[in-house]
Scaffold this active site. Sequence first.
Site, PDB file in Angstrom:
ATOM      1  N   ARG A 155       0.847  -1.189   0.000  1.00 50.32           N
ATOM      2  CA  ARG A 155       0.000   0.000   0.000  1.00 50.32           C
ATOM      3  C   ARG A 155       0.882   1.238   0.000  1.00 50.32           C
ATOM      4  NH1 ARG A 155      -2.130  -3.717   3.637  1.00 50.32           N
ATOM      5  NH2 ARG A 155      -4.250  -4.457   3.140  1.00 50.32           N
ATOM      6  N   LYS A 186      -2.178  -2.945   7.371  1.00 48.39           N
ATOM      7  CA  LYS A 186      -3.585  -2.761   7.714  1.00 48.39           C
ATOM      8  C   LYS A 186      -3.990  -3.765   8.783  1.00 48.39           C
ATOM      9  CE  LYS A 186      -8.048  -2.013   5.475  1.00 48.39           C
ATOM     10  NZ  LYS A 186      -8.778  -2.006   4.191  1.00 48.39           N
ATOM     11  N   HIS A 234      -2.897   3.061  -5.289  1.00 49.04           N
ATOM     12  CA  HIS A 234      -3.494   1.754  -4.986  1.00 49.04           C
ATOM     13  C   HIS A 234      -3.749   0.954  -6.264  1.00 49.04           C
ATOM     14  CE1 HIS A 234      -4.821  -0.432  -1.458  1.00 49.04           C
ATOM     15  NE2 HIS A 234      -5.822  -0.929  -2.147  1.00 49.04           N
ATOM     16  N   ARG A 267      -1.087  -1.507  -6.768  1.00 47.64           N
ATOM     17  CA  ARG A 267      -1.277  -2.710  -5.940  1.00 47.64           C
ATOM     18  C   ARG A 267      -2.262  -3.666  -6.608  1.00 47.64           C
ATOM     19  NH1 ARG A 267      -1.329  -4.680  -0.471  1.00 47.64           N
ATOM     20  NH2 ARG A 267      -3.375  -5.402   0.228  1.00 47.64           N
TER      21      ARG A 267
END
Length: 314
Positions: free
Chosen positions: A131, A156, A262, A265
């Site tokens: 991230r 996270k 993102h 990712r």
Amino acid sequence: MLDEVRRRLRVKHYSLRTERAYVGWIRRYILANGKRHPRDMGGPEVEAFLSDLAVRGNVAASTQNQALSALLFLYREVLGIELPWMESVVRAKRPARVPTVLSRDEVQRVLAAMDGRLGLVAALLYGTGMRLMEGLRLRIKDVDFARNEITVRGGKGGKDRRTVLPRSLAEPLLREVERARVLHQADLAAGLGAVWLPHALSRKYPNAARELGWQYVFPAASRSIDPLDGATRRHHVDDAALSRALKRACRAAGIVKPVSAHTLRHSFATHLLESGYDLRTVQELLGHQDVATTQIYTHVLNRGAGGVLSPLDR
């Protein structure tokens, strides 16, 4: 009261971004109700505030849910009030979205349009699946050049994991580590050089904050004042700078898709599945708690619209 909200958030180790968001929503809630104290309000005021956000403010479901989480934190954690309406408040239903994914050629064009440290950060995010903030907060000690691995700390949900270090980025990263070492030596010579450490590690290990291994791989060009304790430190590169550089690169590459950090990712996970890696491996690299979260990328595996041959083409 807002100072007490900040104190409770920091006691529970919420991030600075969450703290700012929660304080902002609580302030808006109080102002929307004529500056009445939250103790004098309850379910009807909360529901009216959330409804106004959806109807008049036309905010997304995730924004409305964030506002609800902030108000629930206020009543439960700060005011210590358990009201019966708390459990009955319905959260807005988030629509199912298909992630934006760049093709391999599009990724190559975007990265070719970027240079310098920000280009290296973008390549690292795509090459590792990290991230945005995981990449920017990367510490020198967590890059294992011998094993071609990167340890992601405090991802996270507060979880650690390991991901792959692209061999093609090993040499550029070594140069960044050397640059960080030079900056760190200059900070030490100026009587500074202590980096921010999580969870009171600076008290447990008083010298760790000045050790090279704890420094950021991508340190900021200048020092700044930490908003939490007022100390002068060298933070990591600003995430807004990377977002701006990525948008410029997309314009230069002629890509009209909505691309963010993102998206790199998402592209990492999709391209791994296209290459034949199993879903469980990709789940581990991404740090997903539930494999169901990783399954959103299976649209590339001859399923859904991507795996159907249109009757027109027949």
